[in-house]
Scaffold this motif. Structure first.
Motif, PDB file in Angstrom:
ATOM      1  N   ILE A   1       0.818  -1.200   0.000  1.00  0.00           N
ATOM      2  CA  ILE A   1       0.000   0.000   0.000  1.00  0.00           C
ATOM      3  C   ILE A   1       0.863   1.266   0.000  1.00  0.00           C
ATOM      4  CG2 ILE A   1      -1.727   1.290   1.359  1.00  0.00           C
ATOM      5  CD1 ILE A   1      -2.791  -1.322   0.215  1.00  0.00           C
ATOM      6  N   LEU A   2       0.376   2.279  -0.709  1.00  0.00           N
ATOM      7  CA  LEU A   2       0.927   3.630  -0.660  1.00  0.00           C
ATOM      8  C   LEU A   2      -0.096   4.473   0.099  1.00  0.00           C
ATOM      9  CD1 LEU A   2       2.816   5.961  -1.618  1.00  0.00           C
ATOM     10  CD2 LEU A   2       1.437   6.033  -3.714  1.00  0.00           C
ATOM     11  N   ILE A   3       0.354   5.274   1.063  1.00  0.00           N
ATOM     12  CA  ILE A   3      -0.551   6.130   1.827  1.00  0.00           C
ATOM     13  C   ILE A   3      -0.235   7.589   1.516  1.00  0.00           C
ATOM     14  CG2 ILE A   3      -1.442   6.767   4.101  1.00  0.00           C
ATOM     15  CD1 ILE A   3      -0.393   4.112   5.172  1.00  0.00           C
ATOM     16  N   VAL A   4      -1.288   8.352   1.200  1.00  0.00           N
ATOM     17  CA  VAL A   4      -1.139   9.771   0.878  1.00  0.00           C
ATOM     18  C   VAL A   4      -1.945  10.584   1.889  1.00  0.00           C
ATOM     19  CG1 VAL A   4      -1.339  11.535  -0.904  1.00  0.00           C
ATOM     20  CG2 VAL A   4      -1.020   9.135  -1.566  1.00  0.00           C
ATOM     21  N   ASP A   5      -1.242  11.369   2.704  1.00  0.00           N
ATOM     22  CA  ASP A   5      -1.886  12.194   3.720  1.00  0.00           C
ATOM     23  C   ASP A   5      -0.937  13.331   4.075  1.00  0.00           C
ATOM     24  OD1 ASP A   5      -2.831  13.038   6.492  1.00  0.00           O
ATOM     25  OD2 ASP A   5      -4.308  11.492   6.021  1.00  0.00           O
ATOM     26  N   ASP A   6      -1.485  14.493   4.371  1.00  0.00           N
ATOM     27  CA  ASP A   6      -0.622  15.623   4.697  1.00  0.00           C
ATOM     28  C   ASP A   6      -0.265  15.699   6.177  1.00  0.00           C
ATOM     29  OD1 ASP A   6      -3.314  16.310   5.208  1.00  0.00           O
ATOM     30  OD2 ASP A   6      -2.867  18.440   5.089  1.00  0.00           O
ATOM     31  N   SER A   7      -0.746  14.748   6.970  1.00  0.00           N
ATOM     32  CA  SER A   7      -0.429  14.717   8.402  1.00  0.00           C
ATOM     33  C   SER A   7       0.631  13.662   8.692  1.00  0.00           C
ATOM     34  CB  SER A   7      -1.695  14.398   9.213  1.00  0.00           C
ATOM     35  OG  SER A   7      -1.346  14.040  10.534  1.00  0.00           O
ATOM     36  N   ARG A   8       1.831  14.110   9.078  1.00  0.00           N
ATOM     37  CA  ARG A   8       2.916  13.180   9.408  1.00  0.00           C
ATOM     38  C   ARG A   8       2.509  12.272  10.568  1.00  0.00           C
ATOM     39  NH1 ARG A   8       6.393  10.819   6.681  1.00  0.00           N
ATOM     40  NH2 ARG A   8       6.522  12.735   5.499  1.00  0.00           N
ATOM     41  N   HIS A   9       1.793  12.832  11.543  1.00  0.00           N
ATOM     42  CA  HIS A   9       1.331  12.048  12.689  1.00  0.00           C
ATOM     43  C   HIS A   9       0.425  10.902  12.228  1.00  0.00           C
ATOM     44  CE1 HIS A   9      -0.057  11.072  16.713  1.00  0.00           C
ATOM     45  NE2 HIS A   9      -1.301  11.178  16.278  1.00  0.00           N
ATOM     46  N   PHE A  10      -0.529  11.207  11.350  1.00  0.00           N
ATOM     47  CA  PHE A  10      -1.416  10.148  10.860  1.00  0.00           C
ATOM     48  C   PHE A  10      -0.636   9.122  10.043  1.00  0.00           C
ATOM     49  CE2 PHE A  10      -3.941   8.181   7.553  1.00  0.00           C
ATOM     50  CZ  PHE A  10      -4.847   7.486   8.339  1.00  0.00           C
ATOM     51  N   LEU A  11       0.263   9.580   9.188  1.00  0.00           N
ATOM     52  CA  LEU A  11       1.050   8.642   8.376  1.00  0.00           C
ATOM     53  C   LEU A  11       1.797   7.653   9.264  1.00  0.00           C
ATOM     54  CD1 LEU A  11       2.520  10.986   5.612  1.00  0.00           C
ATOM     55  CD2 LEU A  11       0.848   9.151   5.290  1.00  0.00           C
ATOM     56  N   ASN A  12       2.427   8.160  10.318  1.00  0.00           N
ATOM     57  CA  ASN A  12       3.171   7.275  11.230  1.00  0.00           C
ATOM     58  C   ASN A  12       2.244   6.282  11.907  1.00  0.00           C
ATOM     59  OD1 ASN A  12       5.560   8.591  10.606  1.00  0.00           O
ATOM     60  ND2 ASN A  12       5.451   9.950  12.360  1.00  0.00           N
TER      61      ASN A  12
ATOM     62  N   LEU B   1      -4.077   4.549  -0.503  1.00  0.00           N
ATOM     63  CA  LEU B   1      -4.974   5.238   0.413  1.00  0.00           C
ATOM     64  C   LEU B   1      -4.744   6.733   0.250  1.00  0.00           C
ATOM     65  CD1 LEU B   1      -4.493   3.182   3.714  1.00  0.00           C
ATOM     66  CD2 LEU B   1      -6.133   2.814   1.869  1.00  0.00           C
ATOM     67  N   VAL B   2      -5.809   7.474  -0.008  1.00  0.00           N
ATOM     68  CA  VAL B   2      -5.692   8.911  -0.260  1.00  0.00           C
ATOM     69  C   VAL B   2      -6.636   9.669   0.663  1.00  0.00           C
ATOM     70  CG1 VAL B   2      -5.994  10.764  -1.962  1.00  0.00           C
ATOM     71  CG2 VAL B   2      -5.070   8.546  -2.685  1.00  0.00           C
ATOM     72  N   ASP B   3      -6.076  10.590   1.444  1.00  0.00           N
ATOM     73  CA  ASP B   3      -6.888  11.451   2.291  1.00  0.00           C
ATOM     74  C   ASP B   3      -7.690  12.400   1.405  1.00  0.00           C
ATOM     75  OD1 ASP B   3      -7.989  12.844   4.414  1.00  0.00           O
ATOM     76  OD2 ASP B   3      -6.124  13.829   4.989  1.00  0.00           O
ATOM     77  N   VAL B   4      -8.964  12.561   1.712  1.00  0.00           N
ATOM     78  CA  VAL B   4      -9.826  13.450   0.944  1.00  0.00           C
ATOM     79  C   VAL B   4      -9.309  14.884   1.007  1.00  0.00           C
ATOM     80  CG1 VAL B   4     -12.157  14.435   0.840  1.00  0.00           C
ATOM     81  CG2 VAL B   4     -11.855  11.968   1.193  1.00  0.00           C
ATOM     82  N   ASP B   5      -8.802  15.293   2.167  1.00  0.00           N
ATOM     83  CA  ASP B   5      -8.337  16.662   2.373  1.00  0.00           C
ATOM     84  C   ASP B   5      -6.820  16.669   2.534  1.00  0.00           C
ATOM     85  OD1 ASP B   5      -7.887  19.279   3.059  1.00  0.00           O
ATOM     86  OD2 ASP B   5      -8.963  19.201   4.961  1.00  0.00           O
ATOM     87  N   LEU B   6      -6.123  17.077   1.494  1.00  0.00           N
ATOM     88  CA  LEU B   6      -4.656  17.115   1.518  1.00  0.00           C
ATOM     89  C   LEU B   6      -4.149  18.539   1.727  1.00  0.00           C
ATOM     90  CD1 LEU B   6      -3.773  14.687  -1.416  1.00  0.00           C
ATOM     91  CD2 LEU B   6      -3.512  14.280   1.043  1.00  0.00           C
ATOM     92  N   GLY B   7      -4.741  19.249   2.662  1.00  0.00           N
ATOM     93  CA  GLY B   7      -4.324  20.625   2.924  1.00  0.00           C
ATOM     94  C   GLY B   7      -4.734  21.525   1.781  1.00  0.00           C
ATOM     95  N   ASP B   8      -3.745  22.036   1.033  1.00  0.00           N
ATOM     96  CA  ASP B   8      -4.025  22.926  -0.092  1.00  0.00           C
ATOM     97  C   ASP B   8      -4.461  22.171  -1.348  1.00  0.00           C
ATOM     98  OD1 ASP B   8      -3.326  25.090   1.471  1.00  0.00           O
ATOM     99  OD2 ASP B   8      -1.270  25.168   0.724  1.00  0.00           O
ATOM    100  N   GLU B   9      -4.398  20.853  -1.312  1.00  0.00           N
ATOM    101  CA  GLU B   9      -4.743  20.036  -2.480  1.00  0.00           C
ATOM    102  C   GLU B   9      -5.976  19.186  -2.184  1.00  0.00           C
ATOM    103  OE1 GLU B   9      -0.805  18.891  -4.722  1.00  0.00           O
ATOM    104  OE2 GLU B   9      -0.660  18.277  -2.636  1.00  0.00           O
ATOM    105  N   SER B  10      -6.579  18.692  -3.243  1.00  0.00           N
ATOM    106  CA  SER B  10      -7.765  17.851  -3.101  1.00  0.00           C
ATOM    107  C   SER B  10      -7.416  16.385  -3.321  1.00  0.00           C
ATOM    108  CB  SER B  10      -8.820  18.269  -4.129  1.00  0.00           C
ATOM    109  OG  SER B  10      -9.823  17.274  -4.234  1.00  0.00           O
ATOM    110  N   GLY B  11      -7.716  15.560  -2.336  1.00  0.00           N
ATOM    111  CA  GLY B  11      -7.526  14.123  -2.494  1.00  0.00           C
ATOM    112  C   GLY B  11      -8.451  13.545  -3.547  1.00  0.00           C
TER     113      GLY B  11
END
Length: 122
Positions: free
Chosen positions: A5-16, A52-62
């Motif tokens: 799996i590849l995980i895409v999220d703008d939160s380092r805490h969540f990624l960990n 896995l892609v977060d719907v809300d990637l900060g300034d970008e759209s998942g």
């Protein structure tokens, strides 16, 4: 067979936290990204079984990223979010993702079953 799996999220805490939880459950996290550009490059390079892609990637759209990933024929996309599915129903219905998992319900079995549904037994 372990899913990669590849995980895409703008939160380092969540990624960990997600990496630790999924790997403990038998999923191999082959990469993490925090931006769409990183995600597209890693998806091409690593060829994961699912993304896995977060719907809300900060300034970008998942959701935009999910569309790009699905059109580039990389791997099935599963959207994730801290928001409940009911608040995202219309957006999810219009998305090319194979499914949705709330971050609070993220598990190897949830991810694997959505990816398997897209790819068939494997």
């Amino acid at each position: 067979m372990s899913k990669h799996i590849l995980i895409v999220d703008d939160s380092r805490h969540f990624l960990n936290a997600a990496c630790a939880a999924l790997e403990q459950d038998g999923i191999t996290v082959v990469g993490v990204a925090s931006t769409s550009a990183e995600a597209l490059q890693l998806a091409r390079d690593l060829r994961p079984d699912g993304i896995l892609v977060d719907v809300d990637l900060g300034d970008e759209s998942g959701l935009d990223l999910a569309l790009e990933l699905s059109s580039s024929d990389t791997a099935p996309v599963v959207l994730i979010s801290a928001y409940p599915e009911s608040e995202l129903a219309d957006l999810l219905a219009a998305s090319p993702a194979v499914g949705f998992v709330s971050k609070s319900d993220l598990s190897a079995s949830a991810v694997s079953s959505l990816i398997a549904g897209e790819r068939g037994p494997g």
